[in-house]
Enzyme design. Structure first.
Site, mmCIF file in Angstrom:
data_model
loop_
_atom_site.group_PDB
_atom_site.id
_atom_site.type_symbol
_atom_site.label_atom_id
_atom_site.label_comp_id
_atom_site.label_asym_id
_atom_site.label_seq_id
_atom_site.Cartn_x
_atom_site.Cartn_y
_atom_site.Cartn_z
ATOM 1 N N LYS A 223 23.106 40.846 -16.873
ATOM 2 C CA LYS A 223 24.419 40.610 -16.265
ATOM 3 C C LYS A 223 25.578 40.717 -17.243
ATOM 4 C CE LYS A 223 22.905 38.562 -11.993
ATOM 5 N NZ LYS A 223 22.607 37.364 -11.191
ATOM 6 N N ARG A 258 14.230 35.509 -12.599
ATOM 7 C CA ARG A 258 14.405 36.767 -11.856
ATOM 8 C C ARG A 258 14.928 37.824 -12.825
ATOM 9 N NH1 ARG A 258 18.255 39.767 -9.318
ATOM 10 N NH2 ARG A 258 17.724 40.651 -7.299
HETATM 11 N N1 HH2 Z 1 21.289 38.161 -8.706
HETATM 12 C C1 HH2 Z 1 21.397 39.358 -8.074
HETATM 13 C C2 HH2 Z 1 20.817 39.545 -6.801
HETATM 14 N N2 HH2 Z 1 20.111 38.554 -6.212
HETATM 15 N N3 HH2 Z 1 19.270 36.350 -6.234
HETATM 16 C C3 HH2 Z 1 19.160 35.158 -6.834
HETATM 17 N N4 HH2 Z 1 18.467 34.170 -6.245
HETATM 18 N N5 HH2 Z 1 19.716 34.906 -8.075
HETATM 19 C C4 HH2 Z 1 20.442 35.863 -8.735
HETATM 20 O O1 HH2 Z 1 20.967 35.571 -9.842
HETATM 21 C C5 HH2 Z 1 20.587 37.148 -8.109
HETATM 22 C C6 HH2 Z 1 19.977 37.368 -6.835
HETATM 23 C C7 HH2 Z 1 22.158 40.465 -8.717
HETATM 24 O O2 HH2 Z 1 21.332 41.277 -9.505
HETATM 25 P P1 HH2 Z 1 20.712 42.677 -9.047
HETATM 26 O O3 HH2 Z 1 19.787 42.501 -7.885
HETATM 27 O O4 HH2 Z 1 20.110 43.343 -10.212
HETATM 28 O O5 HH2 Z 1 21.974 43.544 -8.653
HETATM 29 P P2 HH2 Z 1 22.588 44.009 -7.270
HETATM 30 O O6 HH2 Z 1 23.020 42.788 -6.518
HETATM 31 O O7 HH2 Z 1 23.736 44.909 -7.679
HETATM 32 O O8 HH2 Z 1 21.508 44.750 -6.506
#
Ligand code: HH2
Length: 278
Positions: A223, A258
């Site tokens: 992030k 995660r």
């Molecule tokens: N962060 C993201 C998405 N889902 N869920 C939880 N529970 N906690 C988190 O910190 C979290 C999440 C964002 O990361 P990513 O899936 O890599 O990116 P994007 O939302 O652009 O798909």
């Protein structure tokens, strides 16, 4: 032997860590958008992450990156149609990353056991009743505002106390709708309406969140705050910072991590735990 959902839901007591591999079946996620949009590539990535030690797979079809636009349930389901059955065939617990009950229901039908709802049941009023009727576990995450505007000058007086009281309220709301507290996992939502200082306070403040009596999940992977600290602009090159954030949160009591880079974190957790146990 693979972990069970009960092992994960008890992890705040046993202190056993679990790695949740991120599988973004999206064209636009902030760090890996498009890489696993093709179903065959997504399934191969799911297999790779399980092989590397992921005990949970978090499958999502909608990006929630800052300023992202929402997409409908039907489109999410289309993206997941081929991927979910293959993921649930693997020796891992499958979690569905969505705020829409229709998408979550589709995933539960395909064998998912956890609903990872970044809106903590606020986006879709059917979400808690779905989880209740299916006996699904839920990740309840803190987010200030919504993805479109969440990074527009977020402010807190005491970020850890405010996130804690938000999560306490969402656990109660879930319970009132029939999802027992012992099916809930809480998450401070790293990067969701937070500045650097807020993310750091929350990673160090996991102990205060643990006083809710639920396992704490942390999602710092790749992030922006890591880029702010290290000067690394490319998300996929933020692995060192991701591992440092996870180990700090482990020390503070987080048990579910995660991440996109599963193998590296699995190794790091083995070493950190061996040192703790020595
Ligand atoms: N962060 C993201 C998405 N889902 N869920 C939880 N529970 N906690 C988190 O910190 C979290 C999440 C964002 O990361 P990513 O899936 O890599 O990116 P994007 O939302 O652009 O798909």
């Amino acid at each position: 032997m693979s972990a069970t959902l009960e092992d994960i839901l008890n992890s705040h007591r046993t202190r056993r860590p679990f790695v949740m591999g991120v599988l973004n079946v999206t064209p636009d996620s902030f760090s890996d958008g498009g890489e696993f949009f093709d179903p065959a590539a997504a399934v191969a990535q799911a297999r790779k992450m399980v092989h590397e030690g992921a005990e949970v797979l978090d499958v999502g079809a909608e990006s929630t990156r800052p300023a992202s636009s929402r997409i409908g349930a039907a489109e999410q389901i289309d993206r997941l149609r081929e991927v979910l059955p293959a993921a649930t065939d693997l020796p891992a617990i499958v979690s569905i990353d969505t705020t829409r009950a229709e998408v979550a229901a589709f995933a539960l039908d395909a064998g998912a056991e956890i609903i990872n709802d970044v809106s903590a049941g606020r986006d879709d009023e059917e979400m808690f009743s779905l989880a209740a009727s299916r006996g699904a576990a839920m990740v309840l995450m803190h987010m200030l505002g919504e993805p479109k505007s969440m990074q527009d000058n977020p402010r807190y007086d005491d970020v850890v106390a405010q996130v804690r009281s938000f999560l306490a309220e969402r656990v109660s709301a879930a319970a009132a709708a029939g999802v027992p507290g012992d099916r809930c996992i809480v998450d401070p939502g790293i990067g969701f309406g937070k500045l650097l200082e807020h993310n750091l306070a929350l990673l160090g403040g996991v102990g205060e969140l643990l006083s809710l009596g639920r396992p704490v999940l942390i999602g710092p992977s790749r992030k922006r705050f890591i880029g702010e600290l290290t000067g690394e602009p490319v998300p996929a090159r933020r692995l060192g910072g991701t591992i440092a954030a996870c180990l700090a949160a482990l020390r503070a009591g987080a048990t579910i991590f995660r991440v996109h880079d599963v193998g590296a974190l699995v190794s790091a957790l083995k070493v950190a735990r061996a040192i703790e146990g020595s």
